[in-house]
Motif scaffolding. Structure first.
Motif, PDB file in Angstrom:
ATOM      1  N   VAL B   8       0.867  -1.298  -0.099  1.00  0.00           N
ATOM      2  CA  VAL B   8      -0.032   0.138  -0.013  1.00  0.00           C
ATOM      3  C   VAL B   8       0.775   1.227   0.005  1.00  0.00           C
ATOM      4  CG1 VAL B   8      -1.832   1.170   0.980  1.00  0.00           C
ATOM      5  CG2 VAL B   8      -1.468  -1.389   1.561  1.00  0.00           C
ATOM      6  N   ASP B   9       0.711   2.081  -1.114  1.00  0.00           N
ATOM      7  CA  ASP B   9       1.838   3.305  -1.210  1.00  0.00           C
ATOM      8  C   ASP B   9       1.058   4.076  -2.268  1.00  0.00           C
ATOM      9  OD1 ASP B   9       3.786   4.913  -1.647  1.00  0.00           O
ATOM     10  OD2 ASP B   9       5.030   3.912  -0.452  1.00  0.00           O
ATOM     11  N   ASP B  10       1.087   5.429  -2.116  1.00  0.00           N
ATOM     12  CA  ASP B  10       0.729   6.367  -2.995  1.00  0.00           C
ATOM     13  C   ASP B  10       1.618   6.731  -4.190  1.00  0.00           C
ATOM     14  OD1 ASP B  10       1.856   7.781  -0.926  1.00  0.00           O
ATOM     15  OD2 ASP B  10       0.849   9.746  -1.661  1.00  0.00           O
ATOM     16  N   LEU B  52       2.104  -4.385   3.773  1.00  0.00           N
ATOM     17  CA  LEU B  52       3.267  -3.658   3.868  1.00  0.00           C
ATOM     18  C   LEU B  52       2.791  -2.064   3.189  1.00  0.00           C
ATOM     19  CD1 LEU B  52       6.484  -3.790   3.958  1.00  0.00           C
ATOM     20  CD2 LEU B  52       6.262  -4.157   1.229  1.00  0.00           C
ATOM     21  N   SER B  53       2.810  -1.444   4.249  1.00  0.00           N
ATOM     22  CA  SER B  53       2.186   0.026   4.133  1.00  0.00           C
ATOM     23  C   SER B  53       3.176   1.276   4.353  1.00  0.00           C
ATOM     24  CB  SER B  53       0.811   0.024   4.819  1.00  0.00           C
ATOM     25  OG  SER B  53       0.252   1.386   4.615  1.00  0.00           O
ATOM     26  N   ASP B  54       2.779   2.197   3.680  1.00  0.00           N
ATOM     27  CA  ASP B  54       3.147   3.618   3.601  1.00  0.00           C
ATOM     28  C   ASP B  54       2.278   4.145   4.884  1.00  0.00           C
ATOM     29  OD1 ASP B  54       4.599   5.812   3.596  1.00  0.00           O
ATOM     30  OD2 ASP B  54       3.795   6.636   1.745  1.00  0.00           O
ATOM     31  N   ILE B  55       3.049   5.436   5.405  1.00  0.00           N
ATOM     32  CA  ILE B  55       2.224   6.158   6.538  1.00  0.00           C
ATOM     33  C   ILE B  55       1.180   7.028   5.955  1.00  0.00           C
ATOM     34  CG2 ILE B  55       2.526   7.581   8.706  1.00  0.00           C
ATOM     35  CD1 ILE B  55       3.501   4.928   9.406  1.00  0.00           C
ATOM     36  N   LYS B  56       2.096   8.042   5.204  1.00  0.00           N
ATOM     37  CA  LYS B  56       0.969   9.257   4.735  1.00  0.00           C
ATOM     38  C   LYS B  56       0.752   8.791   3.306  1.00  0.00           C
ATOM     39  CE  LYS B  56       4.000  12.438   7.367  1.00  0.00           C
ATOM     40  NZ  LYS B  56       5.128  13.019   7.508  1.00  0.00           N
ATOM     41  N   MET B  57      -0.582   8.766   3.241  1.00  0.00           N
ATOM     42  CA  MET B  57      -1.298   8.779   2.012  1.00  0.00           C
ATOM     43  C   MET B  57      -2.623   9.438   1.978  1.00  0.00           C
ATOM     44  SD  MET B  57      -0.843   4.506   1.588  1.00  0.00           S
ATOM     45  CE  MET B  57      -1.343   4.303   3.340  1.00  0.00           C
ATOM     46  N   GLY B  62      -1.545   5.046   6.850  1.00  0.00           N
ATOM     47  CA  GLY B  62      -1.353   3.823   7.231  1.00  0.00           C
ATOM     48  C   GLY B  62      -1.847   3.511   8.699  1.00  0.00           C
ATOM     49  N   PRO B  63      -1.721   4.363   9.667  1.00  0.00           N
ATOM     50  CA  PRO B  63      -2.106   4.009  10.863  1.00  0.00           C
ATOM     51  C   PRO B  63      -3.655   3.801  10.840  1.00  0.00           C
ATOM     52  CG  PRO B  63      -0.505   5.793  10.984  1.00  0.00           C
ATOM     53  CD  PRO B  63      -0.567   5.577   9.494  1.00  0.00           C
ATOM     54  N   GLU B  64      -4.259   4.550  10.062  1.00  0.00           N
ATOM     55  CA  GLU B  64      -6.032   4.544   9.878  1.00  0.00           C
ATOM     56  C   GLU B  64      -6.300   3.389   9.378  1.00  0.00           C
ATOM     57  OE1 GLU B  64      -6.788   9.289   9.392  1.00  0.00           O
ATOM     58  OE2 GLU B  64      -6.689   8.048   7.701  1.00  0.00           O
ATOM     59  N   LEU B  65      -5.565   2.797   8.425  1.00  0.00           N
ATOM     60  CA  LEU B  65      -5.769   1.539   7.811  1.00  0.00           C
ATOM     61  C   LEU B  65      -5.553   0.380   8.975  1.00  0.00           C
ATOM     62  CD1 LEU B  65      -6.080  -0.653   5.394  1.00  0.00           C
ATOM     63  CD2 LEU B  65      -3.861  -0.270   4.914  1.00  0.00           C
ATOM     64  N   LEU B  66      -4.523   0.254   9.518  1.00  0.00           N
ATOM     65  CA  LEU B  66      -4.255  -0.474  10.708  1.00  0.00           C
ATOM     66  C   LEU B  66      -5.440  -0.308  11.652  1.00  0.00           C
ATOM     67  CD1 LEU B  66      -2.363  -2.308  12.365  1.00  0.00           C
ATOM     68  CD2 LEU B  66      -1.302  -0.348  13.410  1.00  0.00           C
ATOM     69  N   LEU B  80       4.890  -1.508   8.601  1.00  0.00           N
ATOM     70  CA  LEU B  80       4.733  -0.153   8.330  1.00  0.00           C
ATOM     71  C   LEU B  80       6.080   0.732   8.206  1.00  0.00           C
ATOM     72  CD1 LEU B  80       1.752   0.283  10.839  1.00  0.00           C
ATOM     73  CD2 LEU B  80       1.629   0.626   8.323  1.00  0.00           C
ATOM     74  N   PHE B  81       6.206   1.701   7.463  1.00  0.00           N
ATOM     75  CA  PHE B  81       7.411   2.447   7.286  1.00  0.00           C
ATOM     76  C   PHE B  81       7.344   3.751   8.383  1.00  0.00           C
ATOM     77  CE2 PHE B  81       6.709   1.154   3.035  1.00  0.00           C
ATOM     78  CZ  PHE B  81       8.002   0.153   2.926  1.00  0.00           C
ATOM     79  N   SER B  82       8.286   4.062   9.030  1.00  0.00           N
ATOM     80  CA  SER B  82       7.896   4.942  10.198  1.00  0.00           C
ATOM     81  C   SER B  82       7.756   6.369  10.059  1.00  0.00           C
ATOM     82  CB  SER B  82       9.338   4.807  11.212  1.00  0.00           C
ATOM     83  OG  SER B  82      10.308   5.116  10.364  1.00  0.00           O
ATOM     84  N   GLY B  83       8.274   6.848   8.850  1.00  0.00           N
ATOM     85  CA  GLY B  83       7.781   8.193   8.372  1.00  0.00           C
ATOM     86  C   GLY B  83       8.544   9.138   9.329  1.00  0.00           C
ATOM     87  N   ASP B  84       7.909  10.181   9.783  1.00  0.00           N
ATOM     88  CA  ASP B  84       8.306  11.260  10.880  1.00  0.00           C
ATOM     89  C   ASP B  84       7.334  11.332  11.918  1.00  0.00           C
ATOM     90  OD1 ASP B  84      10.833  11.818   9.606  1.00  0.00           O
ATOM     91  OD2 ASP B  84       9.533  13.427   7.823  1.00  0.00           O
ATOM     92  N   LEU B  85       6.651  10.096  12.120  1.00  0.00           N
ATOM     93  CA  LEU B  85       5.586  10.141  13.079  1.00  0.00           C
ATOM     94  C   LEU B  85       6.169  10.511  14.458  1.00  0.00           C
ATOM     95  CD1 LEU B  85       3.431   6.937  12.526  1.00  0.00           C
ATOM     96  CD2 LEU B  85       2.922   9.387  11.860  1.00  0.00           C
ATOM     97  N   PRO B  86       5.454  11.173  15.278  1.00  0.00           N
ATOM     98  CA  PRO B  86       5.908  11.211  16.783  1.00  0.00           C
ATOM     99  C   PRO B  86       5.826  10.168  17.474  1.00  0.00           C
ATOM    100  CG  PRO B  86       3.664  12.680  16.322  1.00  0.00           C
ATOM    101  CD  PRO B  86       4.270  11.901  15.046  1.00  0.00           C
ATOM    102  N   ARG B  87       6.423  10.022  18.571  1.00  0.00           N
ATOM    103  CA  ARG B  87       6.548   8.720  19.412  1.00  0.00           C
ATOM    104  C   ARG B  87       5.331   8.423  19.836  1.00  0.00           C
ATOM    105  NH1 ARG B  87       8.848   4.823  19.455  1.00  0.00           N
ATOM    106  NH2 ARG B  87      10.822   6.098  18.531  1.00  0.00           N
TER     107      ARG B  87
END
Lengths: 192, 125
Positions: B8-10, B52-57, B62-66, B80-87
């Motif tokens: 899953v990736d845009d 296997l999913s990207d975060i920002k789409m 990705g987190p919403e899909l999860l 998931l790819f970590s991206g720049d997500l906060p802790r």
């Protein structure tokens, strides 16, 4: 080999002897020793971690416990085909970094991860192992009471390795551990 | 049986590259451009047990899909790819069961994680 490596070498031999006495396979333990030596060398070469690790090494008792957890992590991971190489390395790093915040409360995993974040350490698998290494399969672990089936798989190894490093009888508290890992451990000790 | 891997990736080029790498390693794949499309693929392809999913789409991250998959009772393994997500957000995702969180663009690490996920699905208790 410097004096610290000599001490580590003799410590690892002591762990190996204890594991042999429990009935573990000698060949497996040789391979674990070799892997641990490799991972320790890698750790020593990591410039980002060098300062942190030097600080940890000041407390020899604590350092030995980290070494013991790393050893048992690699024993448990050894024949589990689902444990990637990346996770084996992460398990050893996590064993040495999980207590960097020098905290003892239920939030010590979170504080260690926050410290690693602040230092710009970007290995998320290591941080997830640290954050979840007290989570239990019965969902009563800490800091987040994560349900067993959702616990990060290598963190299940770290939790069990911690118990083994502290001489806990796993059979007395079997509901806390990943059932496949527990079965693997029992097979290692008692045979198939 | 080998699981099909849903990528899953845009970014279509990146999606194709990951799919190609996985297929060369012997994995069957499916693809989706975001979380909404992924949920549709999952309805049609129950053999997708590794995501296997990207975060920002767009539309659904990705987190919403999860979150959506778990709320529907799905137990798929998420990489998931970590991206720049906060802790706090990374840990929130981890509580919902994430098999791996990777830095984006690490081709070998992606393949290693997918192989590990496949072995995890096949383990016996």
């Amino acid at each position: 080999m410097n004096s610290v490596q000599n001490i580590e070498g003799s410590q690892i031999q002591a762990f190996t002897k204890a594991a042999l006495d429990l009935g573990l396979d000698a060949q497996l333990l040789i391979e674990v020793e070799q892997r641990l030596a490799l991972e320790l060398e890698r750790l020593g070469q990591n410039s980002r971690l060098r300062g942190l690790l030097a600080q940890q090494q000041q407390d020899q008792l604590h350092w030995n416990n980290s070494l013991r957890v790393a050893f048992w992590s690699l024993v448990l991971a050894h024949e589990a085909v689902w444990v990637s190489d990346l996770w084996k390395t992460a398990l050893v790093q996590a064993a040495f970094l999980r207590d960097i915040a020098h905290e003892v409360g239920d939030d010590h995993p979170g504080k260690a991860v926050a410290m690693l974040d602040a230092l710009g350490f970007d290995n998320e698998p290591v941080k997830q192992i640290i954050w979840q290494h007290h989570e239990r399969m019965d969902g009563q672990g800490y800091p987040s009471h994560i349900q067993g089936r959702w616990i990060y798989p290598p963190a299940r190894i770290a939790f069990m390795a911690d118990a083994l490093a502290n001489g806990v009888d796993l059979n007395q508290s079997s509901a806390l551990y990943d059932p496949e890992l527990l079965k693997r451990w029992q097979t290692m000790v008692h045979g198939p | 049986m080998k699981s099909r891997v849903l990528v899953v990736d845009d970014n279509p080029e990146l999606r194709e590259l990951i799919n190609l790498r996985l297929e060369m390693a012997g994995f069957a794949t499916a693809e989706a451009e975001d979380g909404v499309a992924a949920l549709e693929v999952l309805r049609q392809r129950p053999d997708c047990q590794i995501i296997l999913s990207d975060i920002k789409m767009p539309r659904m991250t990705g987190p919403e899909l999860l979150q959506a998959v778990r709320s529907q009772g799905g137990e798929q393994l998420f990489i998931l790819f970590s991206g720049d997500l906060p802790r706090a957000q990374l840990n929130q995702m981890a509580k919902l069961g994430v098999f791996e969180i990777l830095e984006k663009g690490h081709g070998e690490a992606i393949l290693e994680s997918v192989r590990s996920a496949q072995a995890f699905l096949e383990r016996k208790v």
